[in-house]
Design a protein around this motif. Structure first.
Motif, PDB file in Angstrom:
ATOM      1  N   GLU A 174       0.827  -1.203   0.000  1.00 24.16           N
ATOM      2  CA  GLU A 174       0.000   0.000   0.000  1.00 24.16           C
ATOM      3  C   GLU A 174       0.865   1.258   0.000  1.00 24.16           C
ATOM      4  N   THR A 175       1.878   1.283   0.878  1.00 24.41           N
ATOM      5  CA  THR A 175       2.755   2.442   0.953  1.00 24.41           C
ATOM      6  C   THR A 175       3.535   2.614  -0.344  1.00 24.41           C
ATOM      7  N   ILE A 229       1.088  12.309   4.748  1.00 20.82           N
ATOM      8  CA  ILE A 229      -0.272  11.822   4.970  1.00 20.82           C
ATOM      9  C   ILE A 229      -1.048  12.075   3.687  1.00 20.82           C
ATOM     10  N   THR A 259      -2.036  15.383  -0.430  1.00 24.04           N
ATOM     11  CA  THR A 259      -0.960  14.836   0.398  1.00 24.04           C
ATOM     12  C   THR A 259      -0.317  15.936   1.228  1.00 24.04           C
ATOM     13  N   GLU A 301     -10.625   8.540   3.551  1.00 22.02           N
ATOM     14  CA  GLU A 301      -9.612   7.617   4.041  1.00 22.02           C
ATOM     15  C   GLU A 301      -8.261   8.317   4.026  1.00 22.02           C
ATOM     16  N   TYR A 302      -7.373   7.894   4.928  1.00 21.30           N
ATOM     17  CA  TYR A 302      -6.030   8.464   4.889  1.00 21.30           C
ATOM     18  C   TYR A 302      -5.002   7.392   5.247  1.00 21.30           C
ATOM     19  N   VAL A 303      -3.767   7.602   4.813  1.00 21.19           N
ATOM     20  CA  VAL A 303      -2.680   6.685   5.131  1.00 21.19           C
ATOM     21  C   VAL A 303      -1.435   7.498   5.456  1.00 21.19           C
ATOM     22  N   ASN A 304      -0.742   7.095   6.532  1.00 15.51           N
ATOM     23  CA  ASN A 304       0.533   7.713   6.890  1.00 15.51           C
ATOM     24  C   ASN A 304       1.653   6.939   6.202  1.00 15.51           C
ATOM     25  N   TRP A 305       2.593   7.663   5.620  1.00 14.98           N
ATOM     26  CA  TRP A 305       3.708   6.979   4.974  1.00 14.98           C
ATOM     27  C   TRP A 305       4.909   7.919   4.923  1.00 14.98           C
ATOM     28  N   LYS A 345       7.519   0.877  10.513  1.00 15.28           N
ATOM     29  CA  LYS A 345       6.999  -0.432  10.126  1.00 15.28           C
ATOM     30  C   LYS A 345       8.121  -1.460  10.088  1.00 15.28           C
TER      31      LYS A 345
END
Length: 775
Positions: free
Chosen positions: A48-49, A453, A549, A587-591, A599
């Motif tokens: 995903e990242t 983000i 982002t 939706e959100y994702v931290n990367w 991770k």
């Protein structure tokens, strides 16, 4: 195996010639063995990242690395500095390997002129003319008034300036080009303080330390092992023969690594040292048996072959369990661990094979050692120590069991409290120029690896983030996260840019209330993007306006140092605390860099736990197959249990963290530390078979007398070799040397004291004083 020994007896010279010929051939692939200086490539990213990173960070094709310099000090905003700076940038522009930089010379700001917003440069300076002090002051003032420029091109106070390039991967040209670029940039030294960082600089320093450590550590390993051999055997042949075996094992292993495409990285660079150190123990076992039997079978040749025949089982069993310990790392997800496992396992198996083939063949072609040397070896100080072990264990066995129990209890109390560190800059000597420059950089700019983000609109949405209500919630969320997290230096985002444009137009910092104003500002941002041609603006919002982002620059405010996993985790916590402010349907994702490392931390801990469990289980069943006895298998685990658990307690007490190298010490301890236990148990069984009526106490005492010397010698050899790793430049490798040395001290002590103590306890429990039951 006996057929191989018979062939060696008849054709020793042929064996030597074949082995030496293969060794000479191995030098061909060794020349192509590469150094892997990309530390971050060792850490895998989840799918995903990886997908988000590839879609958001389009860094203009081949320009995938960062190269940055910072100007700081009282002399930054002067005409002399800016004139030289322009010269420096012109000279750097001649290199196709560098992309167009992000700098104050190209940056476009927005200001209100009458009733409209206009895109302007930071200065009215005309290209091709010298800078004046007035023009420089204009740049300084405009930067300090621009909310976006501060944190992007300048420090929070506007006093330090950042110049950010993307560069291609440089390969063989790296050393030359970075030296040329550094020379160009350091023309600014007379005017202000200059700090240079970036991937090429980092790779170059990694390569320097890897190469230096590779040479230095190998040389020290050889010296230490030779010294141990000399002290132990006091014989020239006992020094040279094991050294030859270890060197052949090393050569073949490095050729093997090259042929299957492995590289020497921060993790796998310990492979050569491990092969040298661990491979030497089998030679010691072989020579010890030969010196003990010398003169007992009528001829030197018969002594040699009897020694090889007698010790081959011990060497075979010990090498298999050691290999199993390393191969347990194959359950790990990180490729570096698996490569280390396969490479070292190959080298260890090879050294074990050579010890019962090459050494007998070489001994057969030599004269018999003098009786004086044999007597000195058979009646040295270590023999006296070995004879004293039995009485000590028989008298104080219960104390050793208490010590073991305390170690196990301590492990369960603290094993989850030891920190895991994957900050690759912490690997370097802290006085290195790269580390010093990086620390200076992060205090002003928060590092080159932002915390990202990415927000995604609900499926089927159209222009979701052009809606004032949605955008206002994102902005409120950002401000809440910034307010809660002192680690954050700046936030670069579409919402921050829109708020800045609104301030320039209305005088109020915030999101406009009308969609038309947002669309106007979005088009204005597009114009800026096209004129500056920088990928940074591409990250702000997607073309369909359904994904934005946030790029957060940060550092570790607690340690006042480089951004860390700890600081990234604090941002994650702030994000979670403020997520109620976001629109409920997004939706959100931290990367980003440190999220990747965060991770990786968890992946390393998971790999570590899985590998430790796998190594214990595999070794248990391997011993069960060899001995066909559950009790022996359980006994064999006692020393390695003590070795691993006592080390955890030690790490907790001294504050030593786990990292990409030290996290594998447990599995290696299992594989290596069990060798002594197997040697003890095999000799125990053999003495028991030869003396079926002997009582348990006498049996244990005789076993300790027979095995004490070779166990101490082999352990000292390995421990001394492992301590060589403490001379490494990289902190993880130094820690690894300390941990494994201590673990092997623990397993040796446990084999000589704790293992027989439990056998005494078992005898007392079963109320039998003949011998400890093996079935």
């Amino acid at each position: 195996m006996q057929k191989i020994l018979d062939f060696i007896r008849k054709h020793p010279l042929a064996i030597l010639i074949a082995i030496l010929a293969i060794s000479l051939f191995c030098f061909l692939p060794i020349r192509h063995l590469q150094l892997n200086t990309d530390v971050q490539s060792l850490i895998q990213t989840d799918a995903e990242t990886e997908e988000i990173q590839n879609s958001v960070l389009d860094t203009k094709g081949d320009y995938t690395q960062d190269y940055t310099f910072v100007l700081q000090g009282d002399g930054v905003y002067t005409s002399d500095t800016f004139n030289m700076l322009e010269t420096v940038l012109d000279e750097l522009a001649e290199y196709n390997e560098l992309n167009t930089p992000i700098s104050v010379f190209d940056y476009l700001t927005v200001e209100k002129k009458g009733t409209r917003l206009a895109i302007t440069k930071l200065s009215s300076h005309k290209d091709g003319t010298p800078w004046t002090d007035e023009e420089v002051k204009e740049v300084e003032q405009n930067i300090k008034n621009d909310n976006i420029a501060k944190g992007l091109l300048a420090s929070k106070d506007g006093e330090a300036l950042l110049f950010y390039f993307n560069n291609q991967k440089l390969g063989d040209k790296q050393a030359r080009l970075t030296q040329e670029w550094d020379t160009i940039i350091h023309q600014l030294d007379p005017y202000c303080d200059v700090y240079i960082i970036g991937a090429p600089i980092f790779d170059q320093r990694v390569e320097y330390y890897l190469f230096r450590d590779f040479i230095v550590l190998l040389a020290l390993c050889v010296i230490v092992i030779l010294l141990v051999y000399f002290v132990s055997f006091r014989s020239f042949r006992a020094i040279i023969i094991p050294a030859i075996v270890s060197m052949i094992g090393l050569i073949w292993t490095m050729a093997f690594m090259s042929l299957i495409g492995y590289e020497l990285s921060v993790v796998t660079m310990i492979t050569p040292c491990m092969v040298l150190i661990l491979g030497s123990s089998y030679s010691i076992h072989m020579l010890n048996e030969y010196y003990q039997l010398n003169g007992k079978h009528g001829s030197n040749h018969e002594d040699i072959m009897q020694a090889a025949s007698k010790i081959k089982g011990t060497i075979l069993t010990a090498s298999i369990t050691t290999v199993i310990g390393f191969l347990s790392l194959l359950v790990c997800k990180l490729d570096a661990f698996r490569e280390l496992a396969i490479s070292v396992s190959f080298g260890i198996a090879l050294c074990a094979f050579l010890s019962v083939t090459f050494i007998p063949a070489l001994l057969l072609l030599q004269r018999k050692p003098s009786s004086k040397k044999i007597s000195n070896y058979q009646n040295g100080k270590l023999d006296k120590i070995s004879k004293s072990l039995g009485p000590i264990v028989l008298k104080y066995w219960y104390i050793f069991i208490i010590i073991f129990s305390l170690s196990i209890a301590g492990f369960f109390l603290i094993h989850n409290k030891i920190e895991t560190v994957t900050d690759y800059l912490a690997y370097f000597p802290q006085k290195d120029e790269l580390v010093v420059n990086s620390k200076t950089f992060v205090r002003d700019f928060g590092g080159t690896e932002p915390f990202y983000i990415t927000f995604k609109a609900p499926e089927g949405s159209e222009n979701y983030f052009n809606d004032p209500e949605n955008l206002a919630k994102i902005y409120e969320f950002e401000e809440a996260v910034k307010a809660e997290t002192p680690d954050i230096v700046s936030v670069f985002s579409f919402t921050q840019y829109v708020a800045f444009l609104n301030k320039q137009y209305t005088g109020e910092l915030g999101i406009p209330e009308t969609k038309g104003m947002i669309l106007f500002m979005s088009r204005l941002l597009d114009l800026v993007n096209k004129q500056v041609d920088s990928y940074l603006y591409d990250t702000l919002i997607s073309e369909d306006n359904n994904s934005i982002t946030l790029s957060i620059r940060y550092y570790d405010s607690v340690l006042d140092s480089l951004q860390s996993v700890g600081s990234a985790n604090r941002i994650v916590e702030s994000v979670e605390n403020a997520q109620h402010l976001l629109p409920s349907d997004i939706e959100y994702v931290n990367w980003g860099g440190k999220i990747k490392l965060s991770k990786a931390n968890q992946a390393i801990r998971n790999d570590q736990n899985l590998a430790n469990i796998a190594s214990f289980i595999l070794v248990f069943f391997a011993v069960l197959i060899f001995f066909k006895s559950i009790s022996v298998s359980l006994y064999s685990l006692l020393p390695i249990l003590f070795g691993v658990t006592a080390n955890y307690v030690f790490m907790y007490l001294v504050g030593m963290p786990f990292d990409m190298v030290t996290s594998v010490f447990g599995s290696i301890t299992v594989g290596v530390g069990i060798d002594d236990a197997l040697h003890y148990l095999i000799r125990y069984r053999n003495i028991k078979k030869a003396n079926p009526d002997i009582n348990n106490s006498t049996l244990i005492s005789k076993t300790l007398t027979a095995t004490g010397k070779p166990i101490i010698v082999t352990s000292l050899s390995i421990i001394a070799g492992m301590l060589v790793l403490t001379f490494a430049s990289y902190a993880p490798i130094r820690y690894f040397g300390i941990l494994l040395s201590l673990a092997l001290v623990n397993t040796t002590v446990a084999t000589l004291f704790i293992l027989p103590s439990f056998m005494i306890l078992a005898g007392k429990i079963t109320k039998k004083n003949k011998y400890t039951k093996f079935t």
